[in-house]
Motif scaffolding. Structure first.
Motif: not given
Length: 290
Positions: A1-25
């Motif tokens: 999931m690093d560096g890309q949006w992943v849709e975890v439900a209908d129009r709800v997305l998560v983007r993972r980042h390498a720095e601290l493995d932080l997830s933004a939504g």
């Protein structure tokens, strides 16, 4: 999931980042969207904002799950917009944000990452302007989103973001996947009840829970982690009461020594630590520079 949006439900997305493995939504509705956490400095926030715009051009609202720098320092790049957070998140950023900025800039510089250090040092700390005490409901492009504070846990100002129509909960750092929970700023006795509140949002089905760091998880993962955090809370009680020594508690803990010692060192009522002294353990766990 690093560096890309992943849709975890209908129009709800998560983007993972390498720095601290932080997830933004990101929650996308019809004519509006909600950004969950803004990363750790203005440059990182600007990168996230640009990636949101690849998904939607709709007006955005921001919600901050808690005041720690890696979740809140990127907010400037999203203005002007409403910024939601728990009321104590604003208070903590106002009182301690500048000291945290200095601490983390110095921490990265000492480890040879001058780029991130410079970015943090140059960041303008933005204070949330929409404040939650207990529960607040938003309409995000016609979608209901509920913001809940279940008491102190990972921090004193954790805010859980629930998207009921998708069965998704953004947990912030109340839930950790890939490293032990971070106790630097924690309220050990309050953390299990806070997770009970979060679990109550999921109902009997699994649902999807997005941790502040690491892959999304299901209800079973949260139940298991809640049991571990409750075990640490009990160890804190026993040591504080003098019924158990530190070394015995370390041996009985489900977590590594450093995590356990930090938890045992927290006062049971969980007042905040020295300004800027948060989450050093997580940075070590995630293998930050140096």
């Amino acid at each position: 999931m690093d560096g890309q949006w992943v849709e975890v439900a209908d129009r709800v997305l998560v983007r993972r980042h390498a720095e601290l493995d932080l997830s933004a939504g990101l929650v996308v509705g019809d004519g509006g969207c909600l950004v969950v956490d803004t990363r750790g400095d203005e440059r990182q926030g600007a990168e996230l904002a640009a990636e949101v715009r690849r998904i939607t051009r709709a007006p955005w609202t921001v919600v901050i799950t808690h005041s720690h720098f890696d979740h809140s320092f990127g907010t400037r790049s999203f203005l002007e917009c409403p910024v939601w957070a728990h009321e104590d998140c604003r208070a903590d950023l106002a009182e301690n944000g500048a000291a945290a900025r200095d601490t983390w800039a110095r921490w990265y510089r000492e480890r040879g990452d001058d780029g991130i250090a410079d970015d943090i040092a140059a960041t303008e700390i933005v204070l949330p302007d929409r404040l939650v005490t207990g529960v607040a409901e938003l309409s995000v492009g016609g979608r209901r989103v509920v913001l809940s504070h279940f008491g102190p846990g990972h921090s004193g100002n954790d805010l859980v973001v629930h998207v009921p129509d998708a069965g998704v909960v953004f947990a912030g750092d109340l839930v950790e996947n890939g490293a032990p929970p971070d106790y630097e700023d924690a309220h050990p006795l309050g953390w299990p009840p806070a997770l009970d509140g979060l679990l109550g949002l999921l109902g009997p089905g699994d649902g999807t829970v997005v941790p502040g760091h690491g892959d999304p998880v299901d209800r079973g993962f949260v139940v298991a982690q809640r049991a571990e955090i409750a075990a640490v809370a009990e160890l804190c009680r026993e040591v504080a009461a003098g019924r158990m020594g530190l070394e015995e508690a370390v041996q009985l803990s489900p977590y590594p020594r450093e995590t356990t010692v930090t938890a045992l060192g927290r006062p049971l009522d969980g007042p905040p630590p020295a300004p800027g002294g948060r989450e050093i353990m997580r940075a070590r766990s995630w293998g930050c520079p140096g």
